[in-house]
Scaffold this motif. Structure first.
Motif, PDB file in Angstrom:
ATOM      1  N   ARG B 132       0.816  -1.218   0.000  1.00  7.36           N
ATOM      2  CA  ARG B 132       0.000   0.000   0.000  1.00  7.36           C
ATOM      3  C   ARG B 132       0.856   1.278   0.000  1.00  7.36           C
ATOM      4  NH1 ARG B 132      -4.782   0.723   4.330  1.00  7.36           N
ATOM      5  NH2 ARG B 132      -5.416  -1.217   3.357  1.00  7.36           N
ATOM      6  N   ARG B 135       2.580   1.786  -3.375  1.00  2.04           N
ATOM      7  CA  ARG B 135       1.618   2.167  -4.428  1.00  2.04           C
ATOM      8  C   ARG B 135       1.446   3.683  -4.477  1.00  2.04           C
ATOM      9  NH1 ARG B 135      -1.651  -2.629  -3.158  1.00  2.04           N
ATOM     10  NH2 ARG B 135      -2.982  -1.442  -1.751  1.00  2.04           N
ATOM     11  N   LYS B 136       1.664   4.321  -3.338  1.00  4.82           N
ATOM     12  CA  LYS B 136       1.464   5.783  -3.277  1.00  4.82           C
ATOM     13  C   LYS B 136       2.461   6.537  -4.140  1.00  4.82           C
ATOM     14  CE  LYS B 136      -0.858   5.827   1.163  1.00  4.82           C
ATOM     15  NZ  LYS B 136      -0.709   5.935   2.616  1.00  4.82           N
ATOM     16  N   THR B 141      -3.997   8.561  -9.308  1.00  2.00           N
ATOM     17  CA  THR B 141      -4.641   8.410  -7.992  1.00  2.00           C
ATOM     18  C   THR B 141      -5.445   7.109  -7.891  1.00  2.00           C
ATOM     19  OG1 THR B 141      -6.466   9.764  -8.806  1.00  2.00           O
ATOM     20  CG2 THR B 141      -4.771  10.874  -7.476  1.00  2.00           C
ATOM     21  N   SER B 144      -2.610   4.920  -6.747  1.00  2.00           N
ATOM     22  CA  SER B 144      -2.003   5.288  -5.453  1.00  2.00           C
ATOM     23  C   SER B 144      -3.013   5.149  -4.298  1.00  2.00           C
ATOM     24  CB  SER B 144      -1.427   6.703  -5.505  1.00  2.00           C
ATOM     25  OG  SER B 144      -2.414   7.616  -5.893  1.00  2.00           O
ATOM     26  N   ASN B 145      -4.301   5.342  -4.594  1.00  2.00           N
ATOM     27  CA  ASN B 145      -5.312   5.223  -3.530  1.00  2.00           C
ATOM     28  C   ASN B 145      -5.964   3.843  -3.487  1.00  2.00           C
ATOM     29  OD1 ASN B 145      -4.883   7.899  -2.869  1.00  2.00           O
ATOM     30  ND2 ASN B 145      -6.500   8.647  -4.242  1.00  2.00           N
ATOM     31  N   ASP B 147      -7.184   0.362  -2.621  1.00  2.00           N
ATOM     32  CA  ASP B 147      -7.247  -0.218  -1.278  1.00  2.00           C
ATOM     33  C   ASP B 147      -7.773  -1.649  -1.306  1.00  2.00           C
ATOM     34  OD1 ASP B 147      -6.911  -0.139   1.437  1.00  2.00           O
ATOM     35  OD2 ASP B 147      -8.947   0.580   1.828  1.00  2.00           O
TER      36      ASP B 147
END
Lengths: 179, 279
Positions: B132, B135-136, B141, B144-145, B147
């Motif tokens: 996680r 990935r940022k 986005t 990167s976001n 989940d």
């Protein structure tokens, strides 16, 4: 447009298509060999010695193609196949030659060794028969003495390989069986 | 682009893997996932000792692709630290009942893997997308976001890359991560072609899309071996194969026009081609 010209184009297209099919065969064999620990010893290379020479037009097309495999567990051994499309009057149709070579001097190995050993002018070889030759008995057979210790060869008609199952059963398994 | 390539208008890019990626996955994007990309994913196998299929691994995680109906395609999204995977798929259930899934696809056509050792691209992409925090580092986005569950990296290749993937797995292990044998998947272009050929699609327009893709992949020889084409079937002119048996063997000393294929002198080895038929 002329029929004569169209026929030449068709012949050319046919040969291109045929080489694509040979590439499919090689690719499938590469897969099977890789999963058994044997990787290509020559990258994506399939032939050598093509002519770009004005004086040798008959060699503008390959007379044979090969795949050669190595395995880090057996550094002196190469397994491989050669598809010979034409070789003077020695073959009546394209043949697929399988070979296992144990080298004494690996640095002198050539991708054409299987081809050279099969088409040794002093021997009359037939298809669908196993050949095993070891250096001590037949030392003079080899093109370069003391390069090769043992050879096992087997060849079939190319068109007898007609499916991916055939590649597995008639080529891959046979290559594995060559002692 | 695909039409231009099918018509041979772009010889300078016909071997470029980015163009192939764009043509194939850019078109697949417009097919409902259940009819297109999900079927292709079914052909994949991982690199565990058992060589489990993608579907078997999903089942082990109680995931059923039938519960998902939407796929976002992210092409060449960049991470400053980990590079630029060719495609990242985010698989969603449009009703939002299921956890989102992510897959990375690294595409090869005529080249091999980029980067060696610690810079091995399969290692970098897989470890980046599995974590996680890492990935940022992606600018996009959506990535990167993200989940959800990272399912793994697909290595889509023309030729066998078995050893190359084992090297990537060794690098992943060296970095301290484990269990990634079941997160890197083998997929071959010929399997993509085979799946597309076997698709059963009722919509005429979707069928046209698939037909174009199959034609493109066949043109690039990304197909299974099905035996050798019979030369006598390949040519329309059957009379070519019932010629006089006398072979012209003497080489012409002077050029007086090209030989006629119909009289069998174009190929010096013609008698061999016809031998099986004549027998």
């Amino acid at each position: 447009m002329t029929e004569k010209g169209e026929n030449i184009l068709k012949a050319y297209r046919f040969v291109q298509g045929f080489f694509k099919e040979v590439a499919q065969l090689f690719r499938k064999l590469d897969d099977l060999m890789a999963k058994d620990g044997w990787d290509s010893a020559v990258g994506n290379l399939t032939t050598l010695d093509l002519s770009k020479d004005l004086l040798k037009p008959e060699r503008w097309l390959p007379e044979a193609s090969f795949r050669l495999y190595e395995n880090e567990m057996f550094p002196q051994i190469r397994r491989g196949i050669v598809v010979s499309y034409i070789h003077r009057e020695k073959i009546k149709e394209p043949v697929l030659i399988m070979g296992k070579i144990e080298y004494k001097k690996l640095e002198k190995a050539s991708p054409w060794d299987i081809w050279s050993l099969w088409f040794d002018e002093r021997l009359k070889r037939v298809l669908n028969k196993d050949y095993f030759e070891s250096e001590p008995e037949n030392k003079d057979m080899y093109i370069e003495k003391d390069v090769i210790a043992n050879v096992a060869l087997h060849a079939i008609n190319l068109v007898d390989v007609a499916s991916e199952e055939d590649i597995k059963n008639k080529v891959f398994h046979k290559l594995g069986e060559l002692k | 682009m695909i039409q231009a390539e099918l018509k041979g208008k772009l010889p300078e890019v016909e071997n470029k893997e980015d163009v192939l990626t764009s043509n194939v996955f850019g078109m697949l994007k417009y097919l409902p996932p259940q009819k297109g990309i999900f079927k292709i994913l079914e052909a994949m196998k991982d690199y565990s000792e058992k060589r489990s299929s993608f579907i078997e691994n999903l089942k082990a995680q109680s995931i059923d692709l039938n519960d998902y109906d939407d796929v976002e395609y992210h092409f060449w999204e960049y991470s400053q630290e980990y590079g630029e995977p060719d495609i990242i798929l985010i698989i969603k259930d449009s009703e939002g009942h299921r956890t989102d899934l992510m897959l990375c696809i690294e595409v090869k056509f005529q080249s091999g893997k980029s980067g060696t050792g610690e810079y091995d691209q399969l290692k970098l992409y897989t470890l980046a997308l599995a974590d996680r925090e890492k990935r940022k580092t992606f600018r996009n986005t959506g990535i990167s976001n993200f989940d959800g569950i990272f399912l793994g990296t697909i290595y889509l290749t023309h030729y066998t890359q078995f050893r190359s993937v084992l090297e990537s797995l060794a690098q992943i292990q060296k970095s301290g991560a484990s269990g990634f044998e079941s997160k890197i998947y083998e997929l071959r272009w010929n399997e993509v072609t085979k799946t597309l050929v076997q698709l059963k699609i009722e919509s005429e327009y979707e069928n046209r899309l698939v037909d174009d893709l199959v034609l493109l992949l066949k043109t690039k020889n990304l197909v299974d071996f099905e035996g050798f084409t019979d030369v006598s079937v390949n040519f329309q002119h059957q009379h070519l194969f019932h010629p006089p048996l006398k072979i012209e063997v003497s080489a012409k000393a002077i050029f007086n026009g090209f030989s006629e294929l119909g009289i069998r002198s174009i190929l010096k080895f013609d008698k061999y081609i016809f031998l099986r038929r004549e027998m």
